[in-house]
Design an enzyme around this catalytic site. Structure first.
Site, PDB file in Angstrom:
ATOM      1  N   LYS A  64       0.806  -1.226   0.000  1.00  0.00           N
ATOM      2  CA  LYS A  64       0.000   0.000   0.000  1.00  0.00           C
ATOM      3  C   LYS A  64       0.839   1.276   0.000  1.00  0.00           C
ATOM      4  CE  LYS A  64      -3.950  -2.251   2.201  1.00  0.00           C
ATOM      5  NZ  LYS A  64      -4.869  -2.276   3.367  1.00  0.00           N
ATOM      6  N   ASP A 152       7.580   7.595   1.822  1.00  0.00           N
ATOM      7  CA  ASP A 152       6.574   8.428   2.482  1.00  0.00           C
ATOM      8  C   ASP A 152       7.148   9.778   2.898  1.00  0.00           C
ATOM      9  OD1 ASP A 152       8.208   7.169   4.315  1.00  0.00           O
ATOM     10  OD2 ASP A 152       6.665   7.009   5.852  1.00  0.00           O
ATOM     11  N   HIS A 168      19.010  11.892  13.180  1.00  0.00           N
ATOM     12  CA  HIS A 168      17.640  11.500  13.507  1.00  0.00           C
ATOM     13  C   HIS A 168      16.997  12.581  14.361  1.00  0.00           C
ATOM     14  CE1 HIS A 168      14.229   9.244  14.985  1.00  0.00           C
ATOM     15  NE2 HIS A 168      14.536   8.217  14.197  1.00  0.00           N
ATOM     16  N   GLU A 239      18.783   0.384   9.880  1.00  0.00           N
ATOM     17  CA  GLU A 239      19.227   1.600  10.555  1.00  0.00           C
ATOM     18  C   GLU A 239      20.264   1.284  11.630  1.00  0.00           C
ATOM     19  OE1 GLU A 239      16.570   5.176  11.196  1.00  0.00           O
ATOM     20  OE2 GLU A 239      16.628   4.325  13.223  1.00  0.00           O
TER      21      GLU A 239
END
Length: 292
Positions: A64, A152, A168, A239
């Site tokens: 998705k 995203d 981060h 990560e």
């Protein structure tokens, strides 16, 4: 916004610019730590426009997550390396969901098929496998620099170096190394001993010279495979391995959290410009195992 790019340890300053004093603009190994107001994009543009580099952008849109492709590409066309040659390498399990977007001069899309996944962790770890293979077989002959990004996200502006990493947003103000979420289990290949570390970097955006990125991507893939053989999965997947690699192979440029902020979080005073934004989403809807 500017199509600015940077390489190695060069940062341009104009004589009329006042350097910021509220943030650190250099690491303890003398690499630039880039914030808005610490560089002159006009100077850098003038240098690198003459080089005409080929830029690869690698993204994964599985399941998705294909719903984010249109916004990603459209924002890239407005803000990412305008005036440079760019190819978006889109890895997806559904080619039919790749949208038709008007691309600028010298910009292209290359769609590559990957298997579907039952767990979002499989997608994350699979990125290193498929990226390593594709760099070897295809991208190496088509690009000089490579960016890996989460689908995203939307662009605002960008920075390249021989090897760039982004702080981060959740840990950039942390002054205690033991407060970073490194993998502390010695059995894992991502293990970083207590008391060690420089920063905590996000795996949502990283980039650099193609061969430097290839070594980093291949490292994350091979180390993840070694962990899997021992039935270990690093807490933050690639990560965790990325942070291990960058601890011992320092990036030539560190980018502030301006280069990946989140729409979930209030923007603090030290973030003057959000250059790349991570979108709000319902993980239960977009992740194959409901975000678990």
């Amino acid at each position: 916004m500017s199509g600015t790019m940077y390489k190695s340890n060069i940062v341009g300053y104009s004589t009329h610019m006042k350097r910021r004093t509220d943030v650190n603009s250099v690491t303890n190994w003398n690499a630039p730590l880039v914030w808005e107001g610490t560089f002159d994009p006009v100077v850098i543009d003038a240098i690198y426009t003459k080089m005409d580099p080929r830029i690869a952008v690698v993204v994964f849109a599985v399941g998705k997550y294909t719903r984010f492709l249109k916004g990603f590409i459209e924002s890239g066309e407005k803000h990412f390396m305008t005036g440079f040659r760019v190819t978006y390498y889109i890895f997806t399990d559904n080619k039919d969901q790749v949208p038709q977007v008007q691309l600028g001069k010298g910009h292209n899309i290359s769609v590559l098929t990957v298997p579907s996944a039952k767990r979002w962790q499989e997608v994350v770890l699979g990125r290193m496998k498929w990226a390593t293979t594709t760099i070897d077989e295809k991208i190496r002959n088509e690009a000089d620099y490579l960016f890996m990004m989460d689908i995203d996200s939307v662009f605002g502006a960008e920075s390249l170096s021989r090897l760039s990493a982004v702080l981060h947003r959740g840990y950039y103000k942390n002054t205690e190394r033991d407060g970073f979420p490194y993998k502390r289990r010695p059995e894992s290949k991502a293990y970083i001993p207590a008391g060690e570390g420089d920063y905590y970097y996000t795996a949502a955006v990283w980039g650099g010279y193609l061969e430097d990125m290839y070594r980093l991507v291949r490292y994350c893939y091979e180390q993840s495979e070694e962990d899997a053989k021992n039935k270990i999965e690093a807490v933050w997947q690639e990560e965790s391995h990325l942070n291990k690699y960058l601890l011992y192979n320092k990036p030539t440029k560190v980018l502030s959290p301006e280069y990946l902020w989140s729409d979930y979080d209030k923007v603090p005073e030290d973030i003057k410009v959000v250059r790349i934004s991570q979108l709000i989403k319902d993980y239960a809807q977009v992740r194959p195992n409901g975000g678990q």
